[in-house]
Design an enzyme around this catalytic site. Structure first.
Site, PDB file in Angstrom:
ATOM      1  N   LYS A 191       0.839  -1.192   0.000  1.00 20.78           N
ATOM      2  CA  LYS A 191       0.000   0.000   0.000  1.00 20.78           C
ATOM      3  C   LYS A 191       0.874   1.241   0.000  1.00 20.78           C
ATOM      4  O   LYS A 191       1.367   1.683   1.028  1.00 20.78           O
ATOM      5  CB  LYS A 191      -0.943   0.056   1.194  1.00 20.78           C
ATOM      6  N   GLY A 243       6.651   4.884   8.713  1.00 22.89           N
ATOM      7  CA  GLY A 243       5.885   6.123   8.817  1.00 22.89           C
ATOM      8  C   GLY A 243       6.045   6.738  10.184  1.00 22.89           C
ATOM      9  O   GLY A 243       7.088   6.594  10.833  1.00 22.89           O
ATOM     10  N   GLU A 265       9.238   0.799  11.292  1.00 21.91           N
ATOM     11  CA  GLU A 265      10.378   1.724  11.126  1.00 21.91           C
ATOM     12  C   GLU A 265       9.777   3.114  11.135  1.00 21.91           C
ATOM     13  O   GLU A 265       9.132   3.529  10.182  1.00 21.91           O
ATOM     14  CB  GLU A 265      11.123   1.414   9.818  1.00 21.91           C
TER      15      GLU A 265
END
Length: 496
Positions: A191, A243, A265
């Site tokens: 995504k 993000g 992360e």
């Protein structure tokens, strides 16, 4: 004022951008249930494409396609996966210029800096993990029970991995996540952010050309709703997300309902410890420019510069001079170093942090601080000195071209300042004293530490990368990055 060649951008967009689409089971969808997103070129402020957005229906289809493909990919002989991934890596290498051409138009990355390195890094990561595909191994141990003949372990793939990738460097985010997943035998549903759909489409196209079976890689571009559908889908076995911490908390809460494992992360506010014994002629240009690379939109960038007191004033003056001469402008101009921010919201956020720091006297503004007049989303490169380490300026991940400089007197003080943040992604040390470097590395609360000027921290696929604290958990890169996408099965065989 920044002037951008709008006509050139329009021509390049028409020539270089793949048609945005959703990819499910090898089929391209040019419209979807999630509606449309108007993609705006960050440098011009103009709409350059309509992006079809995936909804829950497309996520369901993508997961089903990945699950079906797993029956083929997950049982393929490892050497077969290695050959296909090696071919994929070579195709990426053959299309390095295509990845570079996409960057300025997708998210405003400068063609002459960050963008030209994206393709080579994507190829290196893919090639590195291709080599791991036939090297997964278990262990054989002496039987513990007198009733067993042998005990051993198997390294097995999870199944379907949902990858939610970042917008600031989407191609590299893909390379850090997808190749190790595939090498281990998993299939994936990717995504991308709606603001950066193009890199993932090119990535999927090249995988198809390499002969990777349909459904192994699926792309469902969409907003947060699509991500939520992926996280909560019962057919997804693990989520890997890059993000911000706020989104990660929502993902973790949703994944907890089914106890689905996650890899995060997240952000950073990395400290760069500069000692007086270092070579200022080499180190200062590196520290100043690297912190503002990709217009400061990087989680691991050393945006807090901690300087030993004897050279503090000199370093502030030198850093200011370097930043003042960093070319700001059109990301399609090869001489530009600082380009636009990703969108109007980012520009307003970064400007708000700067204005608040000035108002609250969180630091001494020595350069920049103002919005640049342009139709795009530009903010001038900014340097603050004498920064209060407890201020938002020092504690908050700004994700813009802002560098905070502060002094220290001792190693202990430097470590205390560096660790005085909820983040723990990266840390940097600039010193000729290797004994000092080795002394400080274990004391710095960070997932990765880099000493003295070198390449971008995440350019080496062999080195694990990831954070602690609010910067997340799990690793991307190296054997540790591969281990994120396998589970170990223990086997005991009884005597007969």
């Amino acid at each position: 004022m920044v002037t951008v060649d709008v006509k050139l951008h329009q021509e390049r967009a028409e020539r270089d951008l793949p048609r945005p689409r959703i990819v499910i089971g090898g089929k391209d969808l040019h419209e979807a249930s999630g509606g449309w997103y108007e993609h705006i070129n960050p440098a011009t402020g103009l709409v350059q494409a309509r992006i079809p957005l995936a909804g829950r229906a497309e996520v369901d289809r993508a997961v089903a396609a990945a699950r079906q493909a797993f029956d083929v990919w997950g049982t393929m002989r490892p050497a077969g996966r290695r050959r296909l991934l090696t071919r994929f890596a070579q195709l990426i290498r053959d299309h390095i210029e295509d990845f570079a051409a996409i960057c300025p138009l997708e998210n405003g990355v400068c063609i002459g800096g960050w963008a030209e390195n994206v393709g080579p890094h994507v190829a290196e990561w893919t090639e590195y993990y291709a080599g791991w595909a036939d090297k997964l191994e278990g262990m054989v141990g002496a039987a513990y029970s007198p009733h067993e003949n042998v005990e051993y372990t198997l390294a097995e793939p999870y199944g379907v991995i949902g990858h939610i990738i970042t917008w600031n460097s989407p191609a590299l985010s893909l390379a850090m996540k997808v190749p190790p997943s595939l090498a281990a035998g998993n299939t994936v549903v990717i995504k991308p952010a709606e603001s950066t759909p193009y890199s993932a489409v090119l990535f999927a196209d090249l995988a198809r050309e390499a002969g990777i079976p349909d459904g192994v890689i699926n792309v469902v571009t969409g907003p947060g709703d699509a991500g939520a559908a992926l996280v909560t889908h019962p057919g997804v076995d693990k989520i890997s997300f890059t993000g911000g911490p706020a989104t990660a908390r929502r993902i973790m809460a949703a994944a907890a309902q089914s106890l689905k494992p996650v890899l995060f992360e997240l952000g950073g506010k990395s400290a760069n410890l500069l000692f007086a014994d270092t070579d200022l002629d080499t180190v200062v240009p590196y520290c100043a420019a690297f912190a503002l690379s990709n217009t400061g939109q990087g989680c691991a960038l050393p945006t807090r510069l901690l300087v030993e007191r004897p050279v503090y004033d000199e370093v502030v003056a030198r850093v200011t001079a370097v930043v003042a001469h960093l070319p700001v402008g059109d990301p399609l101009d090869p001489t530009t170093y600082i380009g636009p921010l990703i969108d109007a919201t980012a520009r307003a956020r970064v400007q708000g942090v700067i204005d608040k720091a000035v108002e609250e006297r969180a630091g001494r503004l020595v350069l920049g601080g103002e919005r640049i007049e342009s139709d795009g989303y530009f903010v001038s490169p900014t340097v603050f000195a004498d920064v209060d380490n407890r201020s938002d300026l020092a504690q908050r991940e700004i994700f813009g071209p802002v560098l905070a400089v502060m002094p220290f007197d001792t190693e202990d003080e430097a470590v205390a300042l560096a660790n005085d943040t909820e983040y723990g992604l990266s840390a940097y040390i600039q010193s000729r004293d290797i004994a000092r470097v080795n002394r400080l590395v274990p004391r710095l609360r960070a997932g990765t530490v880099y000493a003295n000027p070198g390449p971008n921290p995440i350019t080496s696929p062999a080195t694990p990368f990831g954070g602690v604290g609010v910067s997340g958990f799990g690793r991307e890169g190296g054997r540790a990055g591969l281990a994120e996408f396998i589970h170990v099965k223990g086997v005991g065989v009884a005597r007969v």
